[in-house]
Structure formats: C-alpha cells, structure tokens
Scaffold this active site. Structure first.
Site, mmCIF file in Angstrom:
data_model
loop_
_atom_site.group_PDB
_atom_site.id
_atom_site.type_symbol
_atom_site.label_atom_id
_atom_site.label_comp_id
_atom_site.label_asym_id
_atom_site.label_seq_id
_atom_site.Cartn_x
_atom_site.Cartn_y
_atom_site.Cartn_z
ATOM 1 N N VAL A 33 6.723 -11.773 15.531
ATOM 2 C CA VAL A 33 7.843 -11.726 14.594
ATOM 3 C C VAL A 33 8.536 -10.366 14.716
ATOM 4 O O VAL A 33 7.876 -9.331 14.884
ATOM 5 C CB VAL A 33 7.379 -11.954 13.138
ATOM 6 N N SER A 89 -1.790 -16.209 11.791
ATOM 7 C CA SER A 89 -1.104 -15.842 13.029
ATOM 8 C C SER A 89 -1.400 -16.918 14.063
ATOM 9 O O SER A 89 -2.376 -17.671 13.928
ATOM 10 C CB SER A 89 -1.631 -14.487 13.523
ATOM 11 N N ASP A 139 -3.345 -1.115 -2.850
ATOM 12 C CA ASP A 139 -4.024 -1.415 -1.595
ATOM 13 C C ASP A 139 -4.871 -2.670 -1.805
ATOM 14 O O ASP A 139 -5.703 -2.707 -2.719
ATOM 15 C CB ASP A 139 -4.899 -0.214 -1.217
ATOM 16 N N VAL A 140 -4.673 -3.687 -0.970
ATOM 17 C CA VAL A 140 -5.426 -4.928 -1.155
ATOM 18 C C VAL A 140 -6.922 -4.725 -0.937
ATOM 19 O O VAL A 140 -7.729 -5.571 -1.330
ATOM 20 C CB VAL A 140 -4.915 -6.051 -0.232
ATOM 21 N N ILE A 192 0.818 -1.206 0.000
ATOM 22 C CA ILE A 192 0.000 0.000 0.000
ATOM 23 C C ILE A 192 0.854 1.259 0.000
ATOM 24 O O ILE A 192 0.478 2.270 -0.597
ATOM 25 C CB ILE A 192 -0.972 -0.016 1.204
ATOM 26 N N LYS A 220 -7.849 -13.241 11.429
ATOM 27 C CA LYS A 220 -6.834 -14.295 11.419
ATOM 28 C C LYS A 220 -7.464 -15.680 11.573
ATOM 29 O O LYS A 220 -6.938 -16.665 11.042
ATOM 30 C CB LYS A 220 -5.799 -14.041 12.520
ATOM 31 N N THR A 243 9.413 -7.579 13.412
ATOM 32 C CA THR A 243 9.141 -6.668 12.298
ATOM 33 C C THR A 243 8.600 -5.356 12.869
ATOM 34 O O THR A 243 8.243 -5.284 14.052
ATOM 35 C CB THR A 243 8.099 -7.245 11.329
ATOM 36 N N ASN A 253 -0.070 -11.672 2.178
ATOM 37 C CA ASN A 253 0.678 -11.401 3.405
ATOM 38 C C ASN A 253 0.377 -10.023 3.982
ATOM 39 O O ASN A 253 0.682 -9.778 5.153
ATOM 40 C CB ASN A 253 2.179 -11.533 3.089
ATOM 41 N N TYR A 311 -8.667 -8.039 14.280
ATOM 42 C CA TYR A 311 -7.443 -8.803 14.024
ATOM 43 C C TYR A 311 -7.669 -10.280 14.315
ATOM 44 O O TYR A 311 -7.365 -11.155 13.496
ATOM 45 C CB TYR A 311 -6.303 -8.258 14.888
#
Length: 274
Positions: free
Chosen positions: A205, A154, A75-76, A38, A176, A207, A102, A172
């Site tokens: 993770v 996740s 943008d998905v 995005i 997931k 990130t 992802n 979220y």
C-alpha cells in the site's frame, strides 16, 4: 444518508497511512471516530513513525468532512494507555460498533537489535491487536447491538512473503498469520452476539511504511527482490492506495455485510492468486 450513520469506530494506528484513510472515509459515511496512535519512534523500526502532528492532521481531515473524532496518543503494547484512550472515546460517544486494529510496524530490514525487532513486531502486530479487541469487547457484548471487528492483516498473512530471514521479518510474517487465527477464534465465539470478525489482507500500500527513503535504498541495493515476479502484483499496479483498503473496510463495517464473518478479505491486485 451515510452507510455508517450512527456508528462509532475505534481505530488504532490512525495518525497517517491506512489508519487515517479509514478514519476519514468512515467519517464521510457518517461514523464517529475514536483514533489512537503511538506518535513515538520504536527504535527497531527503520523508517520514521507517525508524530502527534500527524494525529492532529487526522483530526483536521475528519472534521473537514463534518465528522466527530476523539484522538488520543497511546501505544497498543500498553494495555492501560489503550484502555484510557478507549474510555475517553466512550465518554464522548457512549459506545463502539466497530473495532479496527490497524496499528502496524514493519521492522524487517533493521540489521541492529535483531532479537528486539522480533519482540517489537509481535507485541505491536499480534499482542496489540488482541489488546485492542479485548479493551472494546466487554462494552460491545454488554450493549447487545452486535458490531464488527476488522483486523488489518496483509497478503503476508496468507502466504510466505519474506524479504529476508531477519527476526523482524519473521515477526511480521508470524503476526500477520497469527491475527487470522485470532479472527477465526473470535468469529466463532462472538457469532451469538452478532459481532462479526474478519481480516483484511492488502498487498503493498502506498503509505510511509513502504514509501520511505530507507526502504527505497534497500530496494536499490537488492533489485532482485523488488524486481522478482514473486513480489509483483498480477494487476499492473505496484502499490494500491489507502482508499482502496478503506472502501473494503467501509463495506465490512456496514450493514451491507451483516452476515459476513470469519473471512479473509484480500485487497491485493491479484497477488495471492498468481
């Protein structure tokens, strides 16, 4: 000879974090990459999202390992933009073998715009996954050479992980879990086409999604969450690295996993086995 020689992988959320790691690792194994991100801030997300400069860095890192890549800003949540990015990759490479939805956000500690955080979470993490698959699927079926779909879920997609009860956290967790349902549906429907569909379930993770100033401040304010055994990995690592997830993705995309479909694949340092 690479494990993914001749394959083309369509990756969303590829500008940094897990997405960049997947792109580079798969390029090392011989894959060509169609990369999408995005490159714009979503207001309900509490940490900075990736930029065009981040996506350019993914391109540079893929090319540094002699990989081929087409990278597009999209943008998905926007089907037309996603289709255009996919089409640009097809024009260059001709086909797609692996789809890796992802792209993800974590709007879980934003006190403002609570209702919108639900919609942004569901639209990105669930609808965006569905749209990514649907954009690529007709070409994969028509080509008749099989393939794989690897959905980033996740540990929260297989358990009741929750930092709070805010709508962003609810979105979220719901999304997931929801992509597991999508995976099982597609795995059943696409088996006759030799298209394999699996979900991958990381623990935390290393990130920018979790390693950022705002999340660090949240952990400092609520140490009972960060220090709770419920949020700790049984293996003595606080976070796994993006490469740990990428290695699992390479296996699942490769012919070594040619009969692996319909599975929920944890890379979680034992989180789900406590």
């Amino acid at each position: 000879m690479g494990r993914l020689d001749g394959k083309v992988v369509f990756i969303t959320g590829a500008a940094r974090g897990q997405g960049r790691s997947h792109a580079v690792r798969m390029a090392e194994e011989g894959a060509s990459i169609i990369a999408v991100d995005i490159c714009e801030q979503i207001p309900t997300v509490f940490y900075p999202l990736a930029t065009k400069a981040d996506l350019d860095e993914t391109v540079a890192q893929v090319e540094a390992v002699d990989g081929r890549i087409v990278a597009q800003v999209a943008d998905v949540r926007n089907r037309d933009a996603l289709q255009a990015a996919y089409d640009a990759g097809i024009e260059e490479f001709g086909h797609v073998d692996t789809v890796l939805p992802n792209a993800g956000i974590m709007p879980v500690i934003n006190e403002g715009a609570r209702q919108q955080a639900w919609f942004d979470g569901i639209d990105t993490l669930l609808t965006g996954v569905w749209q990514t698959i649907e954009v690529a699927l007709p070409g994969m079926i028509e080509r008749g050479r099989g393939g794989s779909i690897l959905i980033t879920s996740s540990a929260a997609g297989l358990s009741s992980i929750g930092l709070n009860a805010l709508p962003g956290q609810a979105a979220y967790s719901a999304a997931k879990h929801g992509v597991v349902g999508l995976m099982r549906l597609y795995a059943s429907q696409l088996a006759t086409h030799l298209i394999r569909v699996n979900t991958v379930h990381p623990t935390g993770v290393n990130t920018p999604m979790v390693v950022n100033e705002a999340y660090g401040a949240f952990v400092q304010e609520f140490p009972e969450i960060a220090g709770s055994p419920h949020f700790q990995n049984p293996m003595p690592v606080p976070l796994v690295e993006p490469i740990d997830i990428s290695n699992a993705m390479v296996y699942l995309a490769s012919d070594e996993a040619r009969y692996v479909t319909g599975v929920t694949f944890p890379v979680d340092a034992g989180y789900l086995n406590r």
